[in-house]
Design an enzyme around this catalytic site. Structure first.
Site, mmCIF file in Angstrom:
data_model
loop_
_atom_site.group_PDB
_atom_site.id
_atom_site.type_symbol
_atom_site.label_atom_id
_atom_site.label_comp_id
_atom_site.label_asym_id
_atom_site.label_seq_id
_atom_site.Cartn_x
_atom_site.Cartn_y
_atom_site.Cartn_z
ATOM 1 C CG ASP A 133 -2.167 0.890 0.965
ATOM 2 O OD1 ASP A 133 -3.268 0.313 0.781
ATOM 3 O OD2 ASP A 133 -2.044 2.140 0.926
ATOM 4 C CE LYS A 191 -12.257 -0.485 -4.186
ATOM 5 N NZ LYS A 191 -12.466 -0.122 -2.783
HETATM 6 C C1 LIG Z 1 -10.213 0.571 0.074
HETATM 7 S S1 LIG Z 1 -8.566 0.661 0.631
HETATM 8 C C2 LIG Z 1 -8.144 -1.039 0.855
HETATM 9 C C3 LIG Z 1 -8.770 -1.715 2.065
HETATM 10 C C4 LIG Z 1 -8.187 -3.081 2.310
HETATM 11 N N1 LIG Z 1 -8.614 -4.022 1.286
HETATM 12 C C5 LIG Z 1 -8.576 -3.638 3.648
HETATM 13 O O1 LIG Z 1 -9.223 -4.680 3.687
HETATM 14 O O2 LIG Z 1 -8.203 -3.080 4.671
HETATM 15 C C6 LIG Z 1 -7.721 1.098 -0.837
HETATM 16 C C7 LIG Z 1 -6.222 1.277 -0.666
HETATM 17 O O3 LIG Z 1 -5.598 1.357 -1.952
HETATM 18 C C8 LIG Z 1 -4.393 2.059 -1.751
HETATM 19 N N2 LIG Z 1 -3.800 2.442 -3.059
HETATM 20 C C9 LIG Z 1 -4.323 3.258 -4.008
HETATM 21 N N3 LIG Z 1 -3.476 3.380 -5.047
HETATM 22 C C10 LIG Z 1 -2.394 2.605 -4.771
HETATM 23 C C11 LIG Z 1 -1.176 2.318 -5.463
HETATM 24 N N4 LIG Z 1 -0.900 2.857 -6.668
HETATM 25 N N5 LIG Z 1 -0.287 1.471 -4.880
HETATM 26 C C12 LIG Z 1 -0.541 0.939 -3.671
HETATM 27 N N6 LIG Z 1 -1.679 1.180 -2.964
HETATM 28 C C13 LIG Z 1 -2.602 1.996 -3.507
HETATM 29 C C14 LIG Z 1 -4.823 3.234 -0.893
HETATM 30 O O4 LIG Z 1 -3.726 3.827 -0.231
HETATM 31 C C15 LIG Z 1 -5.827 2.569 0.065
HETATM 32 O O5 LIG Z 1 -5.231 2.268 1.302
#
Ligand SMILES: C[S@@+](CC[C@H](N)C(=O)[O-])C[C@H]1O[C@@H](n2cnc3c(N)ncnc32)[C@H](O)[C@@H]1O
Length: 225
Positions: free
Chosen positions: A70, A155
């Site tokens: 993340d 997603k």
């Molecule tokens: C909805 S949250 C995920 C929740 C997780 N599945 C859980 O169960 O706790 C989406 C995450 O995607 C991460 N994210 C978005 N773009 C990203 C990237 N390019 N690389 C890594 N993480 C990313 C965000 O920082 C965020 O924490």
């Protein structure tokens, strides 16, 4: 109603010791499609705060491994089968991700998960296109990180290019479903694309070829039915 649902899943997650209500989306998908198996190596893209990692680690057991990535720092989780990396998925080398899973470039991951979401602006088209870019990134990384016959859960925010993305996944996997788990908020445009049994020679990083019409797209498949 949406708020009540939020409260329900939020409270459930708290009661069961999960870090996020998002756990119930993955659990519902996995219970329906049996994607995670003992001993699997799993890559979880966009894993913070970590409920998918927690769930996956339970399903794969002590012989498996979950590598979570993340942009945000992730508070460590107990378990020798969990490895958490901070950074942009697009910037972390295959070798680093595979080494964290103790896998080689020929073994690769058994399952790739992505709950990645952009910072939402509230502007539907903008959020949709940003989500599509993240999905493209995940598909690209699957090209070298997901083993043949492996599975993908990803997603996406629905919008104009969503069906095109589903078609891309169709070209690369033997079976594809789109799902909207009951734990998704009613106002959310999120859908989950599930690709099962990655095709052997699928070139996941290539754009679709505009040949004689699109492949058949399955009807949206509601888990609630
Ligand atoms: C909805 S949250 C995920 C929740 C997780 N599945 C859980 O169960 O706790 C989406 C995450 O995607 C991460 N994210 C978005 N773009 C990203 C990237 N390019 N690389 C890594 N993480 C990313 C965000 O920082 C965020 O924490």
């Amino acid at each position: 109603m949406a708020r009540e649902l939020h409260d329900h899943w939020f409270k459930e997650a708290k009661r069961e010791g999960y870090r996020s209500r998002a756990i119930y989306k993955l659990r519902e998908i996995d219970q329906k499609r049996s994607l995670l198996s003992p001993g699997d190596a799993v890559l979880d893209c966009g894993c913070a705060p970590g409920s998918w990692v927690q769930y996956a680690a339970q399903q794969i057991g002590d012989d498996g491994v979950v590598v979570g990535v993340d942009l945000l720092d992730i508070t460590p989780l107990p378990g020798h089968n969990i490895h958490l990396l901070t950074g942009d998925l697009g910037d972390i080398d295959d070798a680093v991700l595979l080494a964290a899973a103790n896998r080689s470039a020929t073994q690769r991951f058994d399952v790739v998960l992505s709950d990645m979401a952009p910072n939402t602006t509230g502007h539907r088209d903008t959020d949709h296109h940003r989500s599509m870019s993240l999905c493209e990134l995940v598909l690209q990384r699957c090209g070298t990180l997901l083993r043949n016959n492996g599975h993908l859960v990803m997603k996406a925010f629905e919008g104009t290019n969503f069906q095109e993305l589903v078609q891309r996944v169709h070209e690369c996997f033997g079976e594809v479903r789109t799902m909207r788990p009951t734990a998704s908020r009613s106002v959310s445009r999120e859908m989950f694309i599930v690709g099962m049994n990655r095709r052997d020679d699928a070139e996941l990083s290539l754009p679709p070829t505009p040949s004689g019409g699109p492949p058949p797209v399955p009807e949206d498949w509601s888990l609630g039915q």
